[in-house]
Scaffold this motif. Structure first.
Motif, PDB file in Angstrom:
ATOM      1  N   LEU A 137       0.832  -1.197   0.000  1.00  0.00           N
ATOM      2  CA  LEU A 137       0.000   0.000   0.000  1.00  0.00           C
ATOM      3  C   LEU A 137       0.872   1.255   0.000  1.00  0.00           C
ATOM      4  CD1 LEU A 137      -3.079   0.702   0.249  1.00  0.00           C
ATOM      5  CD2 LEU A 137      -2.707   0.836   2.723  1.00  0.00           C
ATOM      6  N   ALA A 138       1.874   1.268   0.878  1.00  0.00           N
ATOM      7  CA  ALA A 138       2.780   2.419   0.950  1.00  0.00           C
ATOM      8  C   ALA A 138       3.556   2.597  -0.348  1.00  0.00           C
ATOM      9  CB  ALA A 138       3.751   2.228   2.127  1.00  0.00           C
ATOM     10  N   ARG A 139       3.949   1.479  -0.980  1.00  0.00           N
ATOM     11  CA  ARG A 139       4.706   1.553  -2.229  1.00  0.00           C
ATOM     12  C   ARG A 139       3.855   2.165  -3.349  1.00  0.00           C
ATOM     13  NH1 ARG A 139       5.822  -3.482  -2.791  1.00  0.00           N
ATOM     14  NH2 ARG A 139       7.715  -3.372  -1.523  1.00  0.00           N
ATOM     15  N   THR A 140       2.544   1.805  -3.375  1.00  0.00           N
ATOM     16  CA  THR A 140       1.655   2.363  -4.397  1.00  0.00           C
ATOM     17  C   THR A 140       1.562   3.875  -4.266  1.00  0.00           C
ATOM     18  OG1 THR A 140       0.356   0.317  -4.493  1.00  0.00           O
ATOM     19  CG2 THR A 140      -0.691   2.320  -5.342  1.00  0.00           C
ATOM     20  N   PHE A 141       1.397   4.344  -3.056  1.00  0.00           N
ATOM     21  CA  PHE A 141       1.336   5.791  -2.851  1.00  0.00           C
ATOM     22  C   PHE A 141       2.666   6.455  -3.246  1.00  0.00           C
ATOM     23  CE2 PHE A 141      -1.998   4.825   0.546  1.00  0.00           C
ATOM     24  CZ  PHE A 141      -3.052   5.216  -0.266  1.00  0.00           C
ATOM     25  N   LEU A 142       3.781   5.824  -2.872  1.00  0.00           N
ATOM     26  CA  LEU A 142       5.093   6.384  -3.180  1.00  0.00           C
ATOM     27  C   LEU A 142       5.331   6.427  -4.685  1.00  0.00           C
ATOM     28  CD1 LEU A 142       7.767   7.424  -1.978  1.00  0.00           C
ATOM     29  CD2 LEU A 142       8.586   5.054  -1.988  1.00  0.00           C
ATOM     30  N   ASP A 143       4.946   5.348  -5.376  1.00  0.00           N
ATOM     31  CA  ASP A 143       5.148   5.284  -6.830  1.00  0.00           C
ATOM     32  C   ASP A 143       4.375   6.376  -7.561  1.00  0.00           C
ATOM     33  OD1 ASP A 143       6.798   3.121  -6.500  1.00  0.00           O
ATOM     34  OD2 ASP A 143       5.313   1.613  -7.109  1.00  0.00           O
ATOM     35  N   HIS A 144       3.267   6.821  -6.966  1.00  0.00           N
ATOM     36  CA  HIS A 144       2.454   7.859  -7.605  1.00  0.00           C
ATOM     37  C   HIS A 144       2.701   9.237  -6.999  1.00  0.00           C
ATOM     38  CE1 HIS A 144       0.340   4.216  -8.962  1.00  0.00           C
ATOM     39  NE2 HIS A 144      -0.097   4.969  -9.972  1.00  0.00           N
ATOM     40  N   ARG A 145       3.794   9.344  -6.224  1.00  0.00           N
ATOM     41  CA  ARG A 145       4.222  10.627  -5.646  1.00  0.00           C
ATOM     42  C   ARG A 145       3.130  11.244  -4.760  1.00  0.00           C
ATOM     43  NH1 ARG A 145       5.322  10.182 -10.744  1.00  0.00           N
ATOM     44  NH2 ARG A 145       3.573  11.542 -11.353  1.00  0.00           N
ATOM     45  N   VAL A 146       2.476  10.356  -3.969  1.00  0.00           N
ATOM     46  CA  VAL A 146       1.422  10.792  -3.046  1.00  0.00           C
ATOM     47  C   VAL A 146       1.910  10.594  -1.614  1.00  0.00           C
ATOM     48  CG1 VAL A 146      -0.912  10.319  -2.193  1.00  0.00           C
ATOM     49  CG2 VAL A 146      -0.447  10.280  -4.665  1.00  0.00           C
ATOM     50  N   ALA A 147       1.812  11.637  -0.816  1.00  0.00           N
ATOM     51  CA  ALA A 147       2.145  11.525   0.606  1.00  0.00           C
ATOM     52  C   ALA A 147       0.923  11.001   1.356  1.00  0.00           C
ATOM     53  CB  ALA A 147       2.571  12.876   1.154  1.00  0.00           C
ATOM     54  N   ALA A 148       1.095   9.918   2.138  1.00  0.00           N
ATOM     55  CA  ALA A 148      -0.021   9.284   2.834  1.00  0.00           C
ATOM     56  C   ALA A 148       0.299   9.190   4.321  1.00  0.00           C
ATOM     57  CB  ALA A 148      -0.285   7.895   2.262  1.00  0.00           C
ATOM     58  N   GLY A 149      -0.546   9.804   5.131  1.00  0.00           N
ATOM     59  CA  GLY A 149      -0.382   9.734   6.585  1.00  0.00           C
ATOM     60  C   GLY A 149      -1.608   9.109   7.226  1.00  0.00           C
TER      61      GLY A 149
END
Length: 343
Positions: A284-296
């Motif tokens: 899940l974290a990798r998907t957000f990172l790959d799309h340049r999205v910060a997720a908290g």
């Protein structure tokens, strides 16, 4: 092999001076396998009590059939129905113990009614009281016991005739949380060690998640959904099941909590259902990172149910909207349950 089977069962009553028709059950079909703990959950008025009275033969269906251990309950004579009931134990919410009888006398009562001899009665009573941990209280009376102890007596009494099926009607509703846990653990032992099939009627999802194998969710006399406890918890398909799950897991923000989160977080808020897979949160974290999205993570909870993870996580996502949309699309394409918590 099924132990209990309902086929297209409806039950209606007439009430009041105007003889108005009340539908308690509406085209209900379900199957309980031998040796399982099957939970039936629903709010007051859902039809749970009528369902249990049909299974033990105290009511007959208006339409449809109720089979217990291969026998059509409604087709039996009253004599044969009484014999069938001896193979069905009942546990009640308010214990229903005789105040004038000792603990041993309460457990012995159904054996006496069934004509079991004194020596065999005494043997079974001692064995059952030992099983529920109350052998040393055999000569006490119900008013000397706590609520949990009274319910353990109720369980011993329900098992006295050595039934293969046990019906528990809101058996823990009158108990505090600690005592409820103890009683449910005892019911688990009854199922595992004695091989007794249990149908558990309740309005508390925590009861279902603790002891049941499968569950049927009822609303307005109908079955809203049926499935394994894990599937209903992790992926509820009906509104009523989702409401029960939300209240039990408390893993998704309420409307009030969402309003507060929106005031304190400027990003887009989404909730993601946790999947019981190794490395799910890393992926899940990798998907957000790959799309340049910060997720908290700003809310959520993960529990264990039947040795599997269940729950959800609520994120604040920040970044360009097209990037966030692409990340959410990728997650959904992978089968991840994603909910945008919009205004």
């Amino acid at each position: 092999m099924s132990h209990v089977r309902l086929e297209n069962v409806s039950k209606s009553f007439t009430r009041g001076r105007d003889r108005s028709r009340v539908v308690a059950l509406d085209d209900v079909s379900l199957e309980v396998a031998k040796g399982e703990v099957f939970g039936v959950i629903g709010h007051s008025g859902a039809g749970k009590s009528t369902l249990i009275r049909l299974i033990n033969g105290l009511e007959t269906p208006t339409t449809g059939k109720v089979w217990v251990d291969g026998r059509d309950i409604a087709a039996l004579s009253e004599k044969d129905r009484r014999g069938t009931r001896r193979d069905i134990g009942m546990i009640f919410q308010q214990f229903n113990l005789f105040r004038s009888r000792t603990i041993a006398g309460n457990v012995a009562y159904p054996l006496k009614v069934a004509g079991v001899g004194r020596e065999e009665r005494d043997r079974r009573v001692a064995r059952l009281l030992d099983f529920v941990g109350l052998l040393d209280r055999a000569h006490d009376h119900p008013e000397q016991l706590s609520g949990g102890q009274k319910q353990r007596v109720g369980i011993a009494r329900a098992l006295a005739t050595e039934p293969s099926l046990l019906l528990a009607d809101e058996a823990t509703s009158a108990l505090d949380p600690k005592t409820t846990t103890e009683v449910l653990a005892l019911l688990g032992r009854v199922n595992r060690e004695l091989g007794v099939t249990i149908v558990l009627i309740t309005h508390e999802l925590d009861v279902i998640r603790t002891v049941a194998d499968r569950v049927a969710v009822m609303a307005s006399g109908k079955i809203a959904e049926t499935g394994s406890v894990y599937d209903v918890f992790a992926h509820p398909k009906s509104t009523v099941a989702a409401d029960f799950v939300r209240g039990a897991l408390r893993d998704r923000p309420s409307a009030e909590t969402l309003a507060r989160l929106r005031r304190t977080h400027e990003g887009r808020i989404v909730s993601v259902a946790v999947r019981d897979e190794p490395g799910f949160q890393t992926a899940l974290a990798r998907t957000f990172l790959d799309h340049r999205v910060a997720a908290g993570i700003i809310f959520g909870g993960v529990s264990e149910l039947q040795e599997r993870a269940v729950g959800s996580l609520t994120f604040e996502l920040t970044g360009p909207d097209p990037d966030i949309d692409a990340a959410l699309t990728a997650l959904r394409a992978d089968g991840v349950d994603v909910t945008e918590e919009n205004d």
